[in-house]
Scaffold this motif. Structure first.
Motif, PDB file in Angstrom:
ATOM      1  N   VAL A  22       0.831  -1.204   0.000  1.00  0.00           N
ATOM      2  CA  VAL A  22       0.000   0.000   0.000  1.00  0.00           C
ATOM      3  C   VAL A  22       0.863   1.251   0.000  1.00  0.00           C
ATOM      4  O   VAL A  22       2.002   1.227   0.477  1.00  0.00           O
ATOM      5  N   PRO A  23       0.316   2.366  -0.515  1.00  0.00           N
ATOM      6  CA  PRO A  23       1.053   3.633  -0.512  1.00  0.00           C
ATOM      7  C   PRO A  23       0.826   4.392   0.799  1.00  0.00           C
ATOM      8  O   PRO A  23      -0.100   5.194   0.912  1.00  0.00           O
ATOM      9  N   GLY A  24       1.629   4.112   1.797  1.00  0.00           N
ATOM     10  CA  GLY A  24       1.517   4.835   3.057  1.00  0.00           C
ATOM     11  C   GLY A  24       1.888   6.296   2.869  1.00  0.00           C
ATOM     12  O   GLY A  24       2.535   6.664   1.888  1.00  0.00           O
ATOM     13  N   VAL A  25       1.485   7.151   3.796  1.00  0.00           N
ATOM     14  CA  VAL A  25       1.796   8.582   3.673  1.00  0.00           C
ATOM     15  C   VAL A  25       3.302   8.840   3.767  1.00  0.00           C
ATOM     16  O   VAL A  25       3.784   9.852   3.277  1.00  0.00           O
ATOM     17  N   ASN A  26       4.057   7.921   4.368  1.00  0.00           N
ATOM     18  CA  ASN A  26       5.514   8.054   4.464  1.00  0.00           C
ATOM     19  C   ASN A  26       6.244   7.092   3.543  1.00  0.00           C
ATOM     20  O   ASN A  26       7.419   6.813   3.734  1.00  0.00           O
ATOM     21  N   GLY A  27       5.544   6.538   2.560  1.00  0.00           N
ATOM     22  CA  GLY A  27       6.153   5.617   1.609  1.00  0.00           C
ATOM     23  C   GLY A  27       5.411   4.298   1.558  1.00  0.00           C
ATOM     24  O   GLY A  27       4.609   3.975   2.429  1.00  0.00           O
ATOM     25  N   GLU A  28       5.687   3.541   0.500  1.00  0.00           N
ATOM     26  CA  GLU A  28       5.015   2.259   0.299  1.00  0.00           C
ATOM     27  C   GLU A  28       5.516   1.226   1.298  1.00  0.00           C
ATOM     28  O   GLU A  28       6.689   1.214   1.660  1.00  0.00           O
ATOM     29  N   PHE A  29       4.600   0.369   1.759  1.00  0.00           N
ATOM     30  CA  PHE A  29       4.997  -0.755   2.598  1.00  0.00           C
ATOM     31  C   PHE A  29       4.145  -1.974   2.265  1.00  0.00           C
ATOM     32  O   PHE A  29       3.072  -1.853   1.692  1.00  0.00           O
ATOM     33  N   GLN A  30       4.687  -3.128   2.597  1.00  0.00           N
ATOM     34  CA  GLN A  30       4.056  -4.395   2.244  1.00  0.00           C
ATOM     35  C   GLN A  30       3.768  -5.199   3.496  1.00  0.00           C
ATOM     36  O   GLN A  30       4.519  -5.158   4.464  1.00  0.00           O
ATOM     37  N   MET A  31       2.672  -5.962   3.450  1.00  0.00           N
ATOM     38  CA  MET A  31       2.312  -6.850   4.553  1.00  0.00           C
ATOM     39  C   MET A  31       2.182  -8.270   4.028  1.00  0.00           C
ATOM     40  O   MET A  31       1.607  -8.483   2.961  1.00  0.00           O
ATOM     41  N   LEU A  32       2.730  -9.201   4.772  1.00  0.00           N
ATOM     42  CA  LEU A  32       2.634 -10.621   4.466  1.00  0.00           C
ATOM     43  C   LEU A  32       1.868 -11.302   5.585  1.00  0.00           C
ATOM     44  O   LEU A  32       1.496 -10.667   6.574  1.00  0.00           O
ATOM     45  N   ASN A  33       1.653 -12.589   5.451  1.00  0.00           N
ATOM     46  CA  ASN A  33       0.977 -13.375   6.472  1.00  0.00           C
ATOM     47  C   ASN A  33       1.668 -13.194   7.826  1.00  0.00           C
ATOM     48  O   ASN A  33       2.895 -13.130   7.907  1.00  0.00           O
ATOM     49  N   ASN A  34       0.893 -13.100   8.890  1.00  0.00           N
ATOM     50  CA  ASN A  34       1.376 -12.954  10.264  1.00  0.00           C
ATOM     51  C   ASN A  34       2.102 -11.641  10.524  1.00  0.00           C
ATOM     52  O   ASN A  34       2.926 -11.557  11.438  1.00  0.00           O
TER      53      ASN A  34
END
Length: 93
Positions: A22-34
């Motif tokens: 996702v495009p967070g306000v402070n940069g893109e970040f990714q989420m994986l399982n757990n």
């Protein structure tokens, strides 16, 4: 993990994926399982979902960009995201 992408009009996607970026306000970040629980604001960019069996409802497929059989992007201008107990909810504008 389960992802729900909700717009003011409807739930655009609900299903199981292997990752979401996702495009967070402070940069893109990714989420994986757990992934650890998180709540964040979204900026302008693309919500990227990756999974082996992604099915977008026919009435919303035009809102997504299909990158390949396992990857879809949804352009957003803002929103919020919450992840808790392997469930991600994206409230997108």
């Amino acid at each position: 993990m389960i992802v729900e992408i909700v717009s003011p009009e409807a739930t655009l996607f609900s299903g199981e994926v292997t990752s979401v970026a996702v495009p967070g306000v402070n940069g893109e970040f990714q989420m994986l399982n757990n992934h650890a629980p998180i709540v964040s604001l979204l900026g302008k960019g693309n919500v990227k979902i990756v999974g082996s069996n992604i099915k977008i409802a026919k009435e919303f497929v035009s809102k997504f960009n299909k990158i390949n059989e396992q990857t879809y992007w949804l352009p957003v201008s803002s929103g919020t995201i919450e992840m808790n107990d392997n469930k991600v909810i994206v409230l997108a504008d």
